[in-house]
Design a protein around this motif. Structure first.
Motif, mmCIF file in Angstrom:
data_model
loop_
_atom_site.group_PDB
_atom_site.id
_atom_site.type_symbol
_atom_site.label_atom_id
_atom_site.label_comp_id
_atom_site.label_asym_id
_atom_site.label_seq_id
_atom_site.Cartn_x
_atom_site.Cartn_y
_atom_site.Cartn_z
ATOM 1 N N UNK A 25 3.905 -11.157 -0.227
ATOM 2 C CA UNK A 25 4.479 -9.959 -0.526
ATOM 3 C C UNK A 25 6.008 -9.906 -0.357
ATOM 4 N N UNK A 26 6.299 -10.623 0.969
ATOM 5 C CA UNK A 26 7.553 -10.654 1.308
ATOM 6 C C UNK A 26 8.502 -11.515 0.372
ATOM 7 N N UNK A 27 7.834 -12.647 0.007
ATOM 8 C CA UNK A 27 8.360 -13.616 -0.715
ATOM 9 C C UNK A 27 8.758 -13.089 -1.925
ATOM 10 N N UNK A 28 7.675 -12.516 -2.645
ATOM 11 C CA UNK A 28 7.835 -11.807 -3.926
ATOM 12 C C UNK A 28 9.106 -10.611 -3.976
ATOM 13 N N UNK A 29 8.978 -9.803 -3.037
ATOM 14 C CA UNK A 29 10.157 -8.882 -2.881
ATOM 15 C C UNK A 29 11.348 -9.502 -2.753
ATOM 16 N N UNK A 30 11.561 -10.914 -2.063
ATOM 17 C CA UNK A 30 12.924 -11.521 -1.926
ATOM 18 C C UNK A 30 13.092 -11.944 -3.354
#
Length: 185
Positions: A10-15
């Motif tokens: 989720x963090x990577x996708x939001x980045x």
């Protein structure tokens, strides 16, 4: 275990979404905006340096940007990098500062910008799908190590897929909004 994989994904996708927004903000929409120069780096004493760190960028008129380096010896390098960029701007160098006239957007320019916007959107989607694939591989590895059950594996993969679908919808929305902005200027 699966929750950590989900949170990391989720963090990577939001980045990825943050990067997309930044890239789209740097596209010119017929008005002078200093952020269009954010991606341009100039070799300064052997180090690739963003223009904003070696020069002041001003907007004296709605369709004009000026770039005034603190060290005038780098003027030619800045000019060269702006010409090499995909911005399609012709810098005017007067020996002290560089003037960049932002052209009016023609219909053709707008269509080309929309193509670039869609390309950035596709690149973001590819990045998101790659993150999904990595997450699914990690979940499968956890199952293989018998760290999680088959049900947890299926649930984890479903959750990652839902997250991916939502992020891709968000990317589509961002791209569509930017396209409308460009076509209506």
């Amino acid at each position: 275990m699966v929750k950590e994989v989900y949170k990391s994904s989720e963090e990577k996708m939001n980045k990825t979404i943050t990067v997309l927004k930044k890239e789209l903000a740097s596209l010119k929409a017929g008005r002078a905006n200093p952020s269009i120069l954010d991606k341009i780096v100039v070799p300064y004493y052997g180090t690739p340096t963003p223009i904003s760190q070696i020069a002041s960028i001003a907007v004296p008129e709605p369709r004009l940007l000026t770039v005034q380096p603190w060290d005038s010896s780098i003027l030619k390098e800045i000019e060269k990098e702006i010409l090499k960029s995909d911005l399609g701007l012709n810098p005017t160098n007067d020996g002290k500062l560089i003037r960049l006239l932002i052209p009016e957007l023609t219909e053709e320019t707008r269509k080309n910008l929309v193509k670039v916007i869609k390309k950035h959107g596709e690149e973001a989607k590819v990045a998101v799908r790659s993150i999904r694939r990595e997450a699914n591989e990690k979940i499968k590895a956890l199952k293989k190590e018998s760290t999680i059950t088959e049900d947890q594996e299926k649930k984890g993969e479903e959750d990652i897929q839902k997250l991916t679908d939502n992020i891709i919808k968000e990317i589509d929305r961002i791209v569509e909004t930017k396209e409308k902005e460009i076509m209506e200027v």
